[in-house]
Design an enzyme around this catalytic site. Structure first.
Site, PDB file in Angstrom:
ATOM      1  N   HIS A 119       0.815  -1.229   0.000  1.00 23.56           N
ATOM      2  CA  HIS A 119       0.000   0.000   0.000  1.00 23.56           C
ATOM      3  C   HIS A 119       0.846   1.276   0.000  1.00 23.56           C
ATOM      4  O   HIS A 119       0.347   2.337   0.366  1.00 23.56           O
ATOM      5  CB  HIS A 119      -0.953  -0.001   1.199  1.00 23.56           C
ATOM      6  CG  HIS A 119      -2.051  -1.030   1.082  1.00 23.56           C
ATOM      7  ND1 HIS A 119      -2.775  -1.496   2.151  1.00 23.56           N
ATOM      8  CD2 HIS A 119      -2.544  -1.682  -0.013  1.00 23.56           C
ATOM      9  CE1 HIS A 119      -3.674  -2.390   1.735  1.00 23.56           C
ATOM     10  NE2 HIS A 119      -3.538  -2.524   0.436  1.00 23.56           N
ATOM     11  N   CYS A 127       3.100  13.780  -7.025  1.00 18.65           N
ATOM     12  CA  CYS A 127       2.410  14.911  -7.627  1.00 18.65           C
ATOM     13  C   CYS A 127       0.990  14.451  -7.973  1.00 18.65           C
ATOM     14  O   CYS A 127       0.822  13.501  -8.739  1.00 18.65           O
ATOM     15  CB  CYS A 127       3.163  15.355  -8.877  1.00 18.65           C
ATOM     16  SG  CYS A 127       2.289  16.647  -9.763  1.00 18.65           S
ATOM     17  N   CYS A 131       2.594  15.259 -12.794  1.00 14.81           N
ATOM     18  CA  CYS A 131       3.651  15.779 -13.665  1.00 14.81           C
ATOM     19  C   CYS A 131       4.776  14.737 -13.687  1.00 14.81           C
ATOM     20  O   CYS A 131       4.663  13.685 -13.077  1.00 14.81           O
ATOM     21  CB  CYS A 131       4.141  17.150 -13.196  1.00 14.81           C
ATOM     22  SG  CYS A 131       5.326  17.104 -11.844  1.00 14.81           S
ATOM     23  N   CYS A 150       3.911  20.019  -5.119  1.00 13.09           N
ATOM     24  CA  CYS A 150       4.946  19.351  -5.910  1.00 13.09           C
ATOM     25  C   CYS A 150       6.074  20.345  -6.169  1.00 13.09           C
ATOM     26  O   CYS A 150       5.819  21.434  -6.688  1.00 13.09           O
ATOM     27  CB  CYS A 150       4.342  18.870  -7.231  1.00 13.09           C
ATOM     28  SG  CYS A 150       5.576  18.272  -8.402  1.00 13.09           S
ATOM     29  N   CYS A 153       6.210  21.170 -10.266  1.00 12.97           N
ATOM     30  CA  CYS A 153       5.187  21.913 -11.028  1.00 12.97           C
ATOM     31  C   CYS A 153       4.321  22.801 -10.156  1.00 12.97           C
ATOM     32  O   CYS A 153       3.503  23.567 -10.659  1.00 12.97           O
ATOM     33  CB  CYS A 153       4.323  20.950 -11.836  1.00 12.97           C
ATOM     34  SG  CYS A 153       3.156  20.021 -10.810  1.00 12.97           S
TER      35      CYS A 153
HETATM   36  N1  APR Z   1      -0.569  -8.554  17.129  1.00 12.55           N
HETATM   37  C1  APR Z   1      -1.179  -9.109  16.041  1.00 12.55           C
HETATM   38  N2  APR Z   1      -2.357  -8.683  15.568  1.00 12.55           N
HETATM   39  C2  APR Z   1      -2.947  -7.655  16.200  1.00 12.55           C
HETATM   40  C3  APR Z   1      -2.374  -7.023  17.330  1.00 12.55           C
HETATM   41  C4  APR Z   1      -1.132  -7.509  17.795  1.00 12.55           C
HETATM   42  N3  APR Z   1      -0.515  -6.976  18.863  1.00 12.55           N
HETATM   43  N4  APR Z   1      -3.214  -6.019  17.732  1.00 12.55           N
HETATM   44  C5  APR Z   1      -4.250  -6.025  16.887  1.00 12.55           C
HETATM   45  N5  APR Z   1      -4.097  -7.015  15.958  1.00 12.55           N
HETATM   46  C6  APR Z   1      -4.962  -7.376  14.823  1.00 12.55           C
HETATM   47  C7  APR Z   1      -6.424  -7.065  15.004  1.00 12.55           C
HETATM   48  O1  APR Z   1      -7.089  -8.149  15.663  1.00 12.55           O
HETATM   49  C8  APR Z   1      -6.887  -6.920  13.550  1.00 12.55           C
HETATM   50  O2  APR Z   1      -7.316  -8.165  13.014  1.00 12.55           O
HETATM   51  O3  APR Z   1      -4.541  -6.592  13.737  1.00 12.55           O
HETATM   52  C9  APR Z   1      -5.610  -6.480  12.813  1.00 12.55           C
HETATM   53  C10 APR Z   1      -5.630  -5.063  12.299  1.00 12.55           C
HETATM   54  O4  APR Z   1      -6.625  -4.961  11.315  1.00 12.55           O
HETATM   55  P1  APR Z   1      -6.901  -3.601  10.541  1.00 12.55           P
HETATM   56  O5  APR Z   1      -6.981  -2.467  11.500  1.00 12.55           O
HETATM   57  O6  APR Z   1      -8.076  -3.858   9.664  1.00 12.55           O
HETATM   58  O7  APR Z   1      -5.573  -3.377   9.687  1.00 12.55           O
HETATM   59  P2  APR Z   1      -5.160  -4.027   8.295  1.00 12.55           P
HETATM   60  O8  APR Z   1      -5.646  -5.419   8.168  1.00 12.55           O
HETATM   61  O9  APR Z   1      -3.700  -3.784   8.150  1.00 12.55           O
HETATM   62  O10 APR Z   1      -5.946  -3.101   7.271  1.00 12.55           O
HETATM   63  C11 APR Z   1      -5.780  -3.309   5.911  1.00 12.55           C
HETATM   64  O11 APR Z   1      -7.019  -1.324   5.394  1.00 12.55           O
HETATM   65  O12 APR Z   1      -7.504   0.890   5.953  1.00 12.55           O
HETATM   66  C12 APR Z   1      -6.806   0.048   5.090  1.00 12.55           C
HETATM   67  O13 APR Z   1      -4.948   0.566   3.759  1.00 12.55           O
HETATM   68  C13 APR Z   1      -5.319   0.301   5.099  1.00 12.55           C
HETATM   69  O14 APR Z   1      -3.498  -1.262   4.905  1.00 12.55           O
HETATM   70  C14 APR Z   1      -4.738  -1.010   5.560  1.00 12.55           C
HETATM   71  C15 APR Z   1      -5.798  -1.999   5.166  1.00 12.55           C
END
Ligand code: APR
Length: 248
Positions: A119, A127, A131, A150, A153
Protein backbone atom coordinates in the site's frame (compact mmCIF):
# COMPACT_ATOMS: atom_id res chain seq x y z
CA UNK A 1 -0.80 -19.23 23.17
CA UNK A 2 -1.25 -22.95 22.48
CA UNK A 3 2.18 -24.64 22.67
CA UNK A 4 1.48 -27.47 20.24
CA UNK A 5 0.41 -25.00 17.55
CA UNK A 6 3.48 -22.86 18.05
CA UNK A 7 5.74 -25.91 17.95
CA UNK A 8 4.12 -27.20 14.77
CA UNK A 9 4.49 -23.83 13.04
CA UNK A 10 8.11 -23.47 14.16
CA UNK A 11 8.89 -26.88 12.62
CA UNK A 12 7.24 -25.81 9.36
CA UNK A 13 9.15 -22.53 9.39
CA UNK A 14 12.45 -24.31 9.98
CA UNK A 15 11.86 -26.66 7.03
CA UNK A 16 10.47 -24.01 4.65
CA UNK A 17 12.72 -23.19 1.73
CA UNK A 18 10.43 -20.35 0.69
CA UNK A 19 8.62 -18.33 3.35
CA UNK A 20 6.31 -15.40 2.66
CA UNK A 21 4.97 -13.20 5.44
CA UNK A 22 2.09 -10.76 4.95
CA UNK A 23 1.68 -8.13 7.64
CA UNK A 24 -0.99 -5.61 8.60
CA UNK A 25 -1.55 -2.90 11.18
CA UNK A 26 -1.53 -5.33 14.12
CA UNK A 27 2.21 -5.88 13.73
CA UNK A 28 2.75 -2.20 14.58
CA UNK A 29 0.15 -2.03 17.36
CA UNK A 30 2.73 -2.69 20.10
CA UNK A 31 4.80 0.19 18.69
CA UNK A 32 1.87 2.54 19.37
CA UNK A 33 0.53 2.86 15.81
CA UNK A 34 -3.29 2.67 15.92
CA UNK A 35 -4.89 -0.08 13.83
CA UNK A 36 -7.58 0.87 11.31
CA UNK A 37 -10.41 -1.24 12.65
CA UNK A 38 -9.58 -1.20 16.35
CA UNK A 39 -10.83 1.02 19.20
CA UNK A 40 -8.94 4.09 17.91
CA UNK A 41 -10.62 3.75 14.54
CA UNK A 42 -11.82 7.34 14.33
CA UNK A 43 -9.78 10.49 13.78
CA UNK A 44 -11.96 13.44 14.76
CA UNK A 45 -15.26 11.92 13.55
CA UNK A 46 -13.86 10.32 10.39
CA UNK A 47 -13.30 6.66 9.54
CA UNK A 48 -10.28 5.71 7.37
CA UNK A 49 -12.71 4.86 4.54
CA UNK A 50 -13.98 8.49 4.64
CA UNK A 51 -10.51 9.95 4.13
CA UNK A 52 -8.36 7.42 2.27
CA UNK A 53 -10.05 7.87 -1.11
CA UNK A 54 -9.37 9.95 -4.23
CA UNK A 55 -12.85 11.46 -3.83
CA UNK A 56 -12.14 12.69 -0.28
CA UNK A 57 -8.87 14.20 -1.49
CA UNK A 58 -10.65 15.86 -4.42
CA UNK A 59 -13.26 17.35 -2.07
CA UNK A 60 -10.96 18.50 0.71
CA UNK A 61 -7.21 17.92 0.24
CA UNK A 62 -6.38 19.93 3.34
CA UNK A 63 -8.53 17.72 5.59
CA UNK A 64 -7.01 14.54 4.13
CA UNK A 65 -3.52 15.96 4.61
CA UNK A 66 -4.30 16.97 8.21
CA UNK A 67 -5.07 13.28 8.88
CA UNK A 68 -1.86 12.11 7.20
CA UNK A 69 0.17 14.83 8.92
CA UNK A 70 -1.21 13.66 12.29
CA UNK A 71 -0.41 10.03 11.48
CA UNK A 72 3.08 10.91 10.22
CA UNK A 73 3.84 12.77 13.48
CA UNK A 74 2.50 9.88 15.56
CA UNK A 75 4.48 7.24 13.61
CA UNK A 76 7.68 9.31 13.69
CA UNK A 77 7.66 8.92 17.48
CA UNK A 78 7.21 5.10 17.30
CA UNK A 79 9.93 2.46 17.30
CA UNK A 80 9.92 -1.05 15.82
CA UNK A 81 8.81 -3.71 18.33
CA UNK A 82 9.99 -7.33 18.80
CA UNK A 83 7.66 -8.52 16.00
CA UNK A 84 9.37 -6.23 13.47
CA UNK A 85 12.77 -7.28 14.81
CA UNK A 86 12.14 -11.01 14.32
CA UNK A 87 10.90 -10.44 10.76
CA UNK A 88 13.95 -8.28 10.04
CA UNK A 89 16.22 -11.18 11.10
CA UNK A 90 14.23 -13.65 9.00
CA UNK A 91 14.57 -11.37 5.96
CA UNK A 92 18.22 -12.44 5.77
CA UNK A 93 17.15 -16.03 5.01
CA UNK A 94 17.15 -17.11 1.36
CA UNK A 95 13.65 -17.48 -0.03
CA UNK A 96 12.06 -14.99 2.39
CA UNK A 97 9.63 -12.27 1.27
CA UNK A 98 7.83 -9.75 3.45
CA UNK A 99 4.73 -8.14 1.97
CA UNK A 100 3.29 -5.40 4.16
CA UNK A 101 0.06 -3.45 3.97
CA UNK A 102 1.55 -0.99 6.45
CA UNK A 103 2.71 2.39 5.23
CA UNK A 104 4.52 3.28 8.48
CA UNK A 105 8.03 2.17 7.42
CA UNK A 106 8.66 0.32 10.71
CA UNK A 107 9.72 -2.91 8.96
CA UNK A 108 12.40 -0.95 7.10
CA UNK A 109 13.45 0.83 10.31
CA UNK A 110 13.92 -2.59 11.92
CA UNK A 111 16.30 -3.49 9.07
CA UNK A 112 14.06 -5.75 6.96
CA UNK A 113 15.44 -6.44 3.51
CA UNK A 114 13.41 -6.19 0.32
CA UNK A 115 10.08 -5.10 1.86
CA UNK A 116 7.20 -5.28 -0.64
CA UNK A 117 5.10 -2.24 0.24
CA UNK A 118 1.69 -3.29 -0.95
CA UNK A 119 0.00 0.00 0.00
CA UNK A 120 2.95 2.37 -0.51
CA UNK A 121 4.62 4.56 2.08
CA UNK A 122 3.40 7.44 4.22
CA UNK A 123 6.90 8.96 3.85
CA UNK A 124 6.56 9.28 0.09
CA UNK A 125 4.71 12.05 -1.71
CA UNK A 126 3.51 12.16 -5.28
CA UNK A 127 2.41 14.91 -7.63
CA UNK A 128 -1.42 14.66 -7.63
CA UNK A 129 -1.93 16.03 -11.17
CA UNK A 130 0.86 13.65 -12.22
CA UNK A 131 3.65 15.78 -13.66
CA UNK A 132 6.91 14.00 -14.48
CA UNK A 133 7.97 14.24 -10.84
CA UNK A 134 7.07 10.66 -10.04
CA UNK A 135 7.49 10.52 -6.25
CA UNK A 136 9.80 11.85 -3.58
CA UNK A 137 10.59 11.14 0.05
CA UNK A 138 9.67 13.71 2.69
CA UNK A 139 10.05 12.81 6.37
CA UNK A 140 9.31 16.30 7.75
CA UNK A 141 6.88 16.27 10.67
CA UNK A 142 4.77 18.27 10.82
CA UNK A 143 4.80 19.27 7.15
CA UNK A 144 5.61 22.95 6.60
CA UNK A 145 2.58 23.58 4.41
CA UNK A 146 -0.79 21.80 4.20
CA UNK A 147 -1.53 20.64 1.61
CA UNK A 148 2.07 20.27 0.42
CA UNK A 149 3.00 21.09 -3.17
CA UNK A 150 4.95 19.35 -5.91
CA UNK A 151 8.41 20.95 -5.99
CA UNK A 152 8.55 20.57 -9.77
CA UNK A 153 5.19 21.91 -11.03
CA UNK A 154 3.66 23.53 -7.93
CA UNK A 155 0.55 21.31 -8.17
CA UNK A 156 -0.95 19.57 -5.16
CA UNK A 157 1.06 16.74 -3.67
CA UNK A 158 -0.66 13.62 -2.39
CA UNK A 159 0.50 10.85 -0.03
CA UNK A 160 2.34 8.03 -1.82
CA UNK A 161 -0.13 5.44 -0.55
CA UNK A 162 -2.82 3.32 -2.16
CA UNK A 163 -6.32 4.60 -1.39
CA UNK A 164 -9.60 2.68 -1.46
CA UNK A 165 -10.66 2.23 -5.07
CA UNK A 166 -7.10 2.54 -6.43
CA UNK A 167 -5.01 -0.16 -8.07
CA UNK A 168 -1.89 -1.73 -6.66
CA UNK A 169 1.30 -0.78 -8.49
CA UNK A 170 1.81 -3.52 -11.13
CA UNK A 171 5.49 -3.94 -10.08
CA UNK A 172 4.37 -4.56 -6.49
CA UNK A 173 1.71 -7.00 -7.67
CA UNK A 174 4.31 -8.88 -9.73
CA UNK A 175 6.66 -9.20 -6.73
CA UNK A 176 3.78 -10.35 -4.51
CA UNK A 177 2.61 -12.83 -7.11
CA UNK A 178 6.11 -14.30 -7.33
CA UNK A 179 6.10 -14.82 -3.54
CA UNK A 180 2.90 -16.90 -3.64
CA UNK A 181 4.87 -19.98 -4.62
CA UNK A 182 6.10 -20.61 -1.11
CA UNK A 183 6.16 -23.48 1.37
CA UNK A 184 4.69 -21.40 4.20
CA UNK A 185 2.61 -18.23 4.02
CA UNK A 186 2.25 -16.45 7.36
CA UNK A 187 -0.32 -13.70 7.79
CA UNK A 188 0.38 -11.46 10.79
CA UNK A 189 -1.78 -8.72 12.34
CA UNK A 190 -4.25 -8.11 9.54
CA UNK A 191 -8.04 -8.28 9.63
CA UNK A 192 -7.89 -9.63 6.05
CA UNK A 193 -10.87 -7.60 4.90
CA UNK A 194 -9.16 -5.34 2.37
CA UNK A 195 -8.58 -6.81 -1.08
CA UNK A 196 -6.50 -7.61 -3.02
CA UNK A 197 -4.09 -8.01 -0.05
CA UNK A 198 -6.53 -10.30 1.77
CA UNK A 199 -6.58 -12.62 -1.25
CA UNK A 200 -2.84 -13.39 -1.00
CA UNK A 201 -3.43 -16.01 1.69
CA UNK A 202 -6.02 -17.93 -0.35
CA UNK A 203 -3.90 -17.62 -3.50
CA UNK A 204 -0.83 -19.07 -1.77
CA UNK A 205 -2.88 -21.91 -0.30
CA UNK A 206 -4.34 -22.71 -3.72
CA UNK A 207 -0.75 -23.15 -4.92
CA UNK A 208 0.04 -25.58 -2.12
CA UNK A 209 1.47 -23.37 0.62
CA UNK A 210 0.87 -24.17 4.29
CA UNK A 211 -1.02 -21.09 5.51
CA UNK A 212 -0.87 -19.78 9.07
CA UNK A 213 -2.01 -16.66 10.89
CA UNK A 214 -0.96 -14.76 13.99
CA UNK A 215 -3.70 -12.55 15.37
CA UNK A 216 -5.27 -12.28 18.83
CA UNK A 217 -8.70 -12.02 17.13
CA UNK A 218 -10.50 -14.32 14.70
CA UNK A 219 -10.39 -12.97 11.15
CA UNK A 220 -12.39 -13.31 7.94
CA UNK A 221 -9.93 -15.89 6.54
CA UNK A 222 -10.04 -18.12 9.64
CA UNK A 223 -11.83 -20.90 7.74
CA UNK A 224 -9.15 -21.01 5.08
CA UNK A 225 -6.12 -21.44 7.32
CA UNK A 226 -4.07 -24.50 8.14
CA UNK A 227 -3.12 -23.10 11.54
CA UNK A 228 -3.87 -20.04 13.69
CA UNK A 229 -1.99 -18.65 16.67
CA UNK A 230 -4.29 -16.49 18.78
CA UNK A 231 -1.69 -14.17 20.28
CA UNK A 232 -0.14 -10.74 19.74
CA UNK A 233 2.61 -10.69 17.10
CA UNK A 234 5.16 -9.20 19.51
CA UNK A 235 4.79 -12.29 21.72
CA UNK A 236 4.23 -15.04 19.14
CA UNK A 237 7.03 -14.12 16.71
CA UNK A 238 9.87 -14.03 19.32
CA UNK A 239 8.63 -17.38 20.67
CA UNK A 240 8.58 -18.88 17.17
CA UNK A 241 12.00 -17.40 16.42
CA UNK A 242 13.48 -18.98 19.53
CA UNK A 243 11.99 -22.38 18.59
CA UNK A 244 13.17 -22.10 14.96
CA UNK A 245 16.67 -21.39 16.24
CA UNK A 246 16.55 -24.28 18.70
CA UNK A 247 16.93 -21.97 21.66
CA UNK A 248 14.04 -23.37 23.73
N1 APR B 1 -0.57 -8.55 17.13
C1 APR B 1 -1.18 -9.11 16.04
N2 APR B 1 -2.36 -8.68 15.57
C2 APR B 1 -2.95 -7.65 16.20
C3 APR B 1 -2.37 -7.02 17.33
C4 APR B 1 -1.13 -7.51 17.80
N3 APR B 1 -0.51 -6.98 18.86
N4 APR B 1 -3.21 -6.02 17.73
C5 APR B 1 -4.25 -6.03 16.89
N5 APR B 1 -4.10 -7.01 15.96
C6 APR B 1 -4.96 -7.38 14.82
C7 APR B 1 -6.42 -7.07 15.00
O1 APR B 1 -7.09 -8.15 15.66
C8 APR B 1 -6.89 -6.92 13.55
O2 APR B 1 -7.32 -8.17 13.01
O3 APR B 1 -4.54 -6.59 13.74
C9 APR B 1 -5.61 -6.48 12.81
C10 APR B 1 -5.63 -5.06 12.30
O4 APR B 1 -6.63 -4.96 11.32
P1 APR B 1 -6.90 -3.60 10.54
O5 APR B 1 -6.98 -2.47 11.50
O6 APR B 1 -8.08 -3.86 9.66
O7 APR B 1 -5.57 -3.38 9.69
P2 APR B 1 -5.16 -4.03 8.29
O8 APR B 1 -5.65 -5.42 8.17
O9 APR B 1 -3.70 -3.78 8.15
O10 APR B 1 -5.95 -3.10 7.27
C11 APR B 1 -5.78 -3.31 5.91
O11 APR B 1 -7.02 -1.32 5.39
O12 APR B 1 -7.50 0.89 5.95
C12 APR B 1 -6.81 0.05 5.09
O13 APR B 1 -4.95 0.57 3.76
C13 APR B 1 -5.32 0.30 5.10
O14 APR B 1 -3.50 -1.26 4.91
C14 APR B 1 -4.74 -1.01 5.56
C15 APR B 1 -5.80 -2.00 5.17
Amino acid sequence: MDSSTVIELSARLRRARRLTVVTGAGVSAASGVPTFRGPSRLWRSFRPEDLATPEAFGRNPRLVWEWYDWRRSLIAACLPNPAHEVLARWSHRDGFTLITQNVDGLHERAGTRGVVRFHGSIWELRCAPGCRNDSWEDRTVPLAELPPRCPRCGGLARPGVVWFGESIDPRVLARSEAALDCDVMLSVGTSSVVYPAAGLVQAARARGAFVAEINPATTDVAGELDLAIAAPAEEALPRLDALVNGMV
